[in-house]
Structure formats: structure tokens, C-alpha cells
Design a protein around this motif. Sequence first.
Motif, PDB file in Angstrom:
ATOM      1  N   GLY A 204       0.819  -1.209   0.000  1.00 34.29           N
ATOM      2  CA  GLY A 204       0.000   0.000   0.000  1.00 34.29           C
ATOM      3  C   GLY A 204       0.848   1.252   0.000  1.00 34.29           C
ATOM      4  O   GLY A 204       0.412   2.310   0.472  1.00 34.29           O
ATOM      5  N   PHE A 205       2.080   1.155  -0.559  1.00 35.21           N
ATOM      6  CA  PHE A 205       3.002   2.285  -0.621  1.00 35.21           C
ATOM      7  C   PHE A 205       2.834   3.007  -1.957  1.00 35.21           C
ATOM      8  O   PHE A 205       2.232   2.490  -2.888  1.00 35.21           O
ATOM      9  CB  PHE A 205       4.451   1.813  -0.499  1.00 35.21           C
ATOM     10  CG  PHE A 205       4.869   1.401   0.894  1.00 35.21           C
ATOM     11  CD1 PHE A 205       3.928   1.176   1.893  1.00 35.21           C
ATOM     12  CD2 PHE A 205       6.211   1.228   1.207  1.00 35.21           C
ATOM     13  CE1 PHE A 205       4.303   0.801   3.170  1.00 35.21           C
ATOM     14  CE2 PHE A 205       6.603   0.851   2.494  1.00 35.21           C
ATOM     15  CZ  PHE A 205       5.642   0.634   3.462  1.00 35.21           C
ATOM     16  N   THR A 206       3.384   4.213  -2.032  1.00 33.61           N
ATOM     17  CA  THR A 206       3.462   4.932  -3.305  1.00 33.61           C
ATOM     18  C   THR A 206       4.853   4.732  -3.896  1.00 33.61           C
ATOM     19  O   THR A 206       5.808   4.411  -3.176  1.00 33.61           O
ATOM     20  CB  THR A 206       3.207   6.437  -3.114  1.00 33.61           C
ATOM     21  OG1 THR A 206       4.182   6.969  -2.189  1.00 33.61           O
ATOM     22  CG2 THR A 206       1.811   6.693  -2.578  1.00 33.61           C
ATOM     23  N   ILE A 207       4.964   4.905  -5.208  1.00 35.43           N
ATOM     24  CA  ILE A 207       6.264   4.787  -5.875  1.00 35.43           C
ATOM     25  C   ILE A 207       6.853   6.178  -6.039  1.00 35.43           C
ATOM     26  O   ILE A 207       6.187   7.088  -6.544  1.00 35.43           O
ATOM     27  CB  ILE A 207       6.125   4.094  -7.241  1.00 35.43           C
ATOM     28  CG1 ILE A 207       5.506   2.697  -7.063  1.00 35.43           C
ATOM     29  CG2 ILE A 207       7.479   3.979  -7.931  1.00 35.43           C
ATOM     30  CD1 ILE A 207       5.250   1.972  -8.377  1.00 35.43           C
ATOM     31  N   ASP A 208       8.077   6.343  -5.581  1.00 37.39           N
ATOM     32  CA  ASP A 208       8.770   7.626  -5.677  1.00 37.39           C
ATOM     33  C   ASP A 208       8.765   8.130  -7.124  1.00 37.39           C
ATOM     34  O   ASP A 208       8.878   7.345  -8.067  1.00 37.39           O
ATOM     35  CB  ASP A 208      10.218   7.439  -5.191  1.00 37.39           C
ATOM     36  CG  ASP A 208      11.049   8.688  -5.367  1.00 37.39           C
ATOM     37  OD1 ASP A 208      10.797   9.679  -4.663  1.00 37.39           O
ATOM     38  OD2 ASP A 208      11.954   8.662  -6.231  1.00 37.39           O
ATOM     39  N   GLU A 209       8.592   9.438  -7.310  1.00 31.98           N
ATOM     40  CA  GLU A 209       8.455  10.017  -8.655  1.00 31.98           C
ATOM     41  C   GLU A 209       9.643   9.682  -9.553  1.00 31.98           C
ATOM     42  O   GLU A 209       9.469   9.309 -10.714  1.00 31.98           O
ATOM     43  CB  GLU A 209       8.291  11.535  -8.562  1.00 31.98           C
ATOM     44  CG  GLU A 209       6.928  11.967  -8.021  1.00 31.98           C
ATOM     45  CD  GLU A 209       6.765  13.478  -8.040  1.00 31.98           C
ATOM     46  OE1 GLU A 209       7.629  14.159  -8.635  1.00 31.98           O
ATOM     47  OE2 GLU A 209       5.776  13.981  -7.479  1.00 31.98           O
ATOM     48  N   LYS A 210      10.860   9.808  -9.042  1.00 33.69           N
ATOM     49  CA  LYS A 210      12.049   9.524  -9.851  1.00 33.69           C
ATOM     50  C   LYS A 210      12.129   8.040 -10.193  1.00 33.69           C
ATOM     51  O   LYS A 210      12.598   7.671 -11.271  1.00 33.69           O
ATOM     52  CB  LYS A 210      13.309   9.965  -9.113  1.00 33.69           C
ATOM     53  CG  LYS A 210      13.454  11.475  -8.974  1.00 33.69           C
ATOM     54  CD  LYS A 210      14.754  11.839  -8.284  1.00 33.69           C
ATOM     55  CE  LYS A 210      14.907  13.353  -8.167  1.00 33.69           C
ATOM     56  NZ  LYS A 210      16.169  13.728  -7.457  1.00 33.69           N
ATOM     57  N   THR A 211      11.654   7.199  -9.281  1.00 33.46           N
ATOM     58  CA  THR A 211      11.657   5.760  -9.532  1.00 33.46           C
ATOM     59  C   THR A 211      10.617   5.388 -10.585  1.00 33.46           C
ATOM     60  O   THR A 211      10.843   4.517 -11.427  1.00 33.46           O
ATOM     61  CB  THR A 211      11.364   4.997  -8.218  1.00 33.46           C
ATOM     62  OG1 THR A 211      12.365   5.331  -7.252  1.00 33.46           O
ATOM     63  CG2 THR A 211      11.346   3.500  -8.426  1.00 33.46           C
ATOM     64  N   ALA A 212       9.484   6.092 -10.566  1.00 34.32           N
ATOM     65  CA  ALA A 212       8.390   5.784 -11.490  1.00 34.32           C
ATOM     66  C   ALA A 212       8.603   6.375 -12.885  1.00 34.32           C
ATOM     67  O   ALA A 212       8.111   5.815 -13.875  1.00 34.32           O
ATOM     68  CB  ALA A 212       7.073   6.299 -10.919  1.00 34.32           C
ATOM     69  N   ALA A 213       9.317   7.482 -12.974  1.00 37.16           N
ATOM     70  CA  ALA A 213       9.422   8.232 -14.236  1.00 37.16           C
ATOM     71  C   ALA A 213       9.862   7.393 -15.440  1.00 37.16           C
ATOM     72  O   ALA A 213       9.253   7.499 -16.516  1.00 37.16           O
ATOM     73  CB  ALA A 213      10.355   9.430 -14.046  1.00 37.16           C
TER      74      ALA A 213
END
Length: 478
Positions: A204-213
Motif C-alpha cells: 500500500g506504498f506509493t512509488i517515488d516520482e524519480k523511480t516511477a518516471a
Amino acid sequence: MVKEEEGFKANVPTKIRKRAHIVPREENGIDLSAVSPFAISVCQKLQDAGYKAFIVGGAVRDLLIGAKPKDFDVATDATRKKSKVTRRAIIIGRRFRLVHVNKGAETIEVATFRGFAKQGVTKDEDGVITNDNVFGEQYEDAARRDFTVNAMYFDPISGDLYDYHHGLDDIRERKIRMIGDPATRYREDPVRILRAIRIAAKLGFTIDEKTAAPMHYMQTLLLSVPSARLADEFSKMVLSGSAVACMELMNRYDISIPIPLFDVLKRTFGLPFVRKGLERCDARVALGKSISTSFLFAVLLWHEMKEEVAKSTGKTPGQIYEEAAKKVADSYRWDGLQSRYVSDMAIIWKLQPRFLVRSRRAAMKLLQHPRFRAAYDFLLLRASSGDASHELADWWTAYEGATDEERLEMSKEAEHQDRKERERLRQERAAEGKSEEGEADGEEKEKKKRRRRRKKRFDRSKPSKSEKASSDKEKVSK
């Protein structure tokens, strides 16, 4: 083409953290009673032999959030041969060699710390690592791991937690963050794209923006991954207890797995039957219950099955379902589905039309079938999504819990109702046939009328007998 990288350094972070932040037992909050005694024993034996030994990876992450780890991995500075702490230990692996230490049904995976590669690492032309048996220090091993939440080391003997990359902070912030440059790490192993989604969905975590980009535009690298490995990752997604959340994240980031099974799920995920099936499987995992892999894949491929049923040329329901099940099963047998799962999946489908026959003999025979429970649960799922009759599902629920005498009466009543229903359908078909005949007769009469009208118009245009006679006399006199 595979080549050896002599001077390659495997994604070394710009700032190498050689010293870990050590969080003592009193502060890290890990409950030692939740740790496998066998994993503690393996660490104890390695430390007694003079080596470092820690529980690592997802097990530490799960312990920190209060979840029960599925399995335990150990990392050590002992080489593979020295890691064989019991007679029941075997060296496995190809890309990265590991030691499996076994005790009963439990297996502890022991790996030597990986280092920043200088020699011996091989990569293919896309930059994907194909061989990675280079060992190093603990801080190097930490930098080689994928996400910060998976890069912590727990010493079960001292109770201390070693954190090199602020993984504990990311757990508290409920965030998945890549160690190093995300694009480089995805290029090394494209499956990390799917792992990021699966772990985020599970926790239920979010993915860091730099990791997701980079995830969307780098997913083409998944085409170079063996289909068996992709099928394994797909199975982990749908069996993890967070299948619905995984699919929602896959849709959000527009990620696809290049295997036919995923294409089917992506196309049918919006259907009530498929979504309810995934939700029920997730609920079972949340309750600590097991999931039938055969049942889950029967749900995922039911839409395909129905399409084949509609195209089948079989004469009886049994023949139709037999023929359709074989076609669907053969189409996906190679796609990561083991033969035993395919066989059980087909049986669940083929039993569905048998629920419609409720005579005493047929009902008892179906009730005693080894796969009755799975097929019955499948019927209930169909009824809950409007794909089957609620009345039929309720009847079988009552029948299963009834006494022999009650079952006999239920079958008699059901047979009577079924006869009435068959008679009603026969009469409707007969009425439709008569209606069609009446319509056909009406059309024929209309055609005759049109022919008569045309004939009259033609007759009017022709000269009468008297006119023709006078015309002939005129011609003779001339």
C-alpha cells in the motif's frame, strides 16, 4: 550477444555509503518471536564460524511493518562453500549462485555479499546482467539491492538493524524508492519495473516520482526477458493478495507484461466476474487462507472460454464445454501454466453445465466429484456477477447441506420444475416457429398481390379483341 564487463561497476551510487546507520533492538521494534528459529540458527552457526550473517530483504521489511514474512533470506561474507552450514545445503543458481539450507519443509536462502563488479560480470547487448557472481563488502551488497526498503540487514543475534540507504525512513513515509539511477537499474534488470509495482501494491506504498518516471518508456526491455520469468512474476502479482491493486497500478502507469495471459487480464479486468474473482482471492490471502492457482486462472480465462463455447459445434453441453476447454487450455498451456493447473482449470469449466442437471443421480454424482468444491465456488462467483442464476446457486448451497431424504425431495422438485421449464421453452419455440410461418405466409400473399397488380397494368396497356379486329380490317382494306 553476451560480453564480459571487465571495468564495469554495477550501478555504484555517486556517494557510496560505507557506514550503515545502526538501529538497536530497543529502537527498531522488530519482534524476534516473528523470526524463523531456523533462520536464527543459520545466522548463529555462520557467526560462530567467524563470519557476518544477517537476515535481509523482504523479510526485514515485513518485520518492520508488522507483517508475517513469507520466507527468510540470509546474507553473509562467507563464500558459497563455507555457507553450507548443514549437510542438507546445496548450491543453486546460474546468474547468481546461492546456497539453499533445508530443514523439513523450510528453506533458507544464503547468499554471499555481492560487490561492485570489476571482472566476471556478463551483460547482453541491451545491458541486462546475465551473470553476476562477484562478491564484496556488506556496503557494496547494500548498494547492489534494488529498493531502499529491501536493503536493510537485521542481526537476529544482537537485534541490531543496519540501514545504509534510509530504508527505515522510506518505510515510515510508505514510499518505494530505487537505490541509484532508476533507468540504469531497470536496464540491468527490467523485471524491477514489475517488482516496484508489486511491492507498492502489496504494502500500500506509493512509488517515488524519480523511480516511477522511466518505467513506462523502459518497459520495452521486458521483451528481452524470458517468458517463463515474466509468467512467474505475473503469477506473483495475481497470487500476492493484492492482485486488484497491482492491476490498478499497472493501468495507472500504463505498463504491460508481454505474455498472452496478461493481455487477457488487461482486456477483461473491467468485467464484474473477473474483478470479483480477484477481489475474493485477495480477501482469502488477507485471512491467511490459500488460493487455488487453478481456480484463479479459470477465472482469468473464463471470458475466453465463453467465446469458444459460443463457437463450438458440439451437440450436447458436455461436448461443447469439452471442446471449448481443450482449445483454451491448449492455447495457454505454454504460457507459464503447469499442466496440473491447466487440467484442474478445464475440469472446473466442464463441470459448470452439469449444475443445470439436478436429477437425483446426476446431482449426487456431481456432489461426489473430487473437484466439486472448486466448481461450486466458481458457480457462486458466476451468480454474484450475474453470469449464472442465483436460484441455481442457492439450490446447490441448500443441497450440499441437506440430508439424504431432503436431497431426494429437492431433486424430485427440481426435476418437476425443470420439466415445466423445458415445456415452456418448447412452447415458446413452437410459437416463434408459427409466428415465423405466419410472417412467411403474409409475405407470400403480398407478393401474389403485387404480381396481380403488375399483370393488370400490363393487360390494360394491351389492345382489346374488338380493337385488334378493327385494326386488322383496316389493314386488309388498304
